[in-house]
Design an enzyme around this catalytic site. Structure first.
Site, short mmCIF file in Angstrom:
data_model
loop_
_atom_site.label_atom_id
_atom_site.label_comp_id
_atom_site.label_asym_id
_atom_site.label_seq_id
_atom_site.Cartn_x
_atom_site.Cartn_y
_atom_site.Cartn_z
CD GLU A 33 -19.62 29.41 30.36
OE1 GLU A 33 -20.19 29.01 31.40
OE2 GLU A 33 -18.79 28.75 29.74
CG HIS A 88 -15.98 33.82 30.37
ND1 HIS A 88 -14.83 33.30 30.94
CD2 HIS A 88 -16.28 33.01 29.32
CE1 HIS A 88 -14.48 32.21 30.27
NE2 HIS A 88 -15.33 32.02 29.28
CG HIS A 120 -12.02 32.46 25.73
ND1 HIS A 120 -12.55 31.72 24.71
CD2 HIS A 120 -12.82 32.23 26.82
CE1 HIS A 120 -13.62 31.06 25.14
NE2 HIS A 120 -13.82 31.37 26.41
CD GLU A 175 -1.69 50.67 39.64
OE1 GLU A 175 -0.57 51.01 40.07
OE2 GLU A 175 -2.69 51.39 39.67
CG HIS A 219 -12.63 28.17 29.61
ND1 HIS A 219 -13.77 27.39 29.63
CD2 HIS A 219 -13.00 29.31 28.97
CE1 HIS A 219 -14.75 28.02 29.02
NE2 HIS A 219 -14.32 29.19 28.61
O1 2HA Z 1 -19.31 32.11 25.05
O2 2HA Z 1 -16.68 31.55 26.31
O3 2HA Z 1 -17.22 29.61 27.98
C1 2HA Z 1 -18.40 31.11 24.79
C2 2HA Z 1 -17.59 30.84 26.00
C3 2HA Z 1 -17.97 29.67 26.82
ZN ZN Z 2 -15.30 30.70 27.68
#
Ligand code: 2HA
Ligand code: ZN
Length: 296
Positions: A139, A163, A165, A193, A234
């Site tokens: 990414e 980022h 998950h 909040e 995602h």
């Molecule tokens: O690094 O999260 O979106 C792996 C991920 C790809």
């Molecule tokens: Zn990811």
């Protein structure tokens, strides 16, 4: 001269390596410590199964100087795939592609890298880390485009792109309409909040192929207005000034999504926060909430 020593042990609190008469390590630098702590915290939150998620940090000039003795400049330049001219010459601390964030604290030198951009902001080279081989996160184009947009809109204040998950957010993308207004109202109303922590709201993207230039462009478009972008099915992207505020933002969004899911699971809200409530919060904290989120 300072020397890179692979160390697996931290000195006890308050005792620096220097005081113990040992060599200073790059991982003793505070930006490294901040990164490692955030990677570990995110993994402990359950947001980074396997190699899921990634984190990048744009070094200050002082930090790049402090880290310079540990860098080498002999690796080839690689194309980023996108152009970020306003970040030309900048140094980024980044997760390695395929690396597990939970392993970062054990061996930062194998799981992270510092990448330097060329002056045009079209190429990078690894100047530290990934000692067992590898490349920056898949990414990286998304991260750099987000850094680029945020650099401009915050006057260089934002340095962290994260980022994760995040399970409740991902679950909710299966249930809630994929719309910025629907999501912002849902998350704000889950917990008082939220409007204070992300007064700009959140942006939402439909499912897209990850890792490429298209999702990078779409995310960076959202980042012009928002500090948070939701990727359907995602996870979540967040931008912030520091490790603390960016982790806190991710935490707040994910917690609100979790609360909202519980509300839905309990049969839906019998009562909820109103536009008037948000206006009162804005007045109390001196915030300007976008008009589009204040319609009933
Ligand atoms: O690094 O999260 O979106 C792996 C991920 C790809
Ligand atoms: Zn990811």
């Amino acid at each position: 001269m300072m020397k890179w020593v692979v160390g697996r042990f931290r000195p006890p609190p308050g005792i620096t390596w220097e005081k113990r008469g040992m060599d200073m390590r790059i991982t003793d630098l505070s930006f490294m410590q901040g990164y490692i702590r955030m990677a570990t915290d995110g993994a402990n939150m359950g947001w980074h199964e396997r190699n899921g998620g990634n984190l990048t940090y744009r070094l200050t000039a002082e930090e790049a100087e402090a880290a310079a003795p540990y860098m080498t400049f002999d690796k080839p330049w690689e194309d980023i795939g996108v152009a970020v001219p306003n970040l030309g010459g900048a140094f980024f601390l980044a997760t390695g592609s395929g690396k597990f964030l939970r392993n970062v604290c054990l061996a930062p030198q194998d799981n992270l890298c510092i990448a330097q951009l060329n002056e045009a902001g079209t190429q990078y080279r690894v100047v530290w880390g990934l000692e067992q081989g590898g490349r920056p996160t898949s990414e990286f184009p998304s991260h750099l485009m987000n850094h680029s947009v945020k650099f401009d809109v915050t006057g260089g204040k934002h340095r962290v792109i994260y980022h994760a998950h995040t399970p409740a957010v991902i679950a909710l993308t299966n249930v809630l309409e994929l719309d910025d207004i629907v999501w912002t109202r849902a998350l704000w109303s889950a917990m008082t909040e939220c409007a204070v922590v992300f007064p700009g709201g959140v942006g939402v993207l439909p499912w897209m192929v990850c890792g490429g230039a298209e999702i990078a462009k779409a995310t960076s478009e959202l980042m012009k207005q928002y500090d948070v972008a939701i990727w359907a099915f995602h996870g979540t992207f967040a931008s912030g000034e520091s490790f603390d505020t960016t982790f806190g933002l991710m935490h707040c969004v994910e917690k609100a999504a979790d609360i909202y899911l519980r509300i839905l699971s309990a049969g839906g809200a019998k009562q909820t926060m109103t536009t008037e409530n948000f206006v009162a919060i804005a007045a109390l904290f001196g915030l300007t909430l976008p008009e589009k989120f204040l319609q009933d």
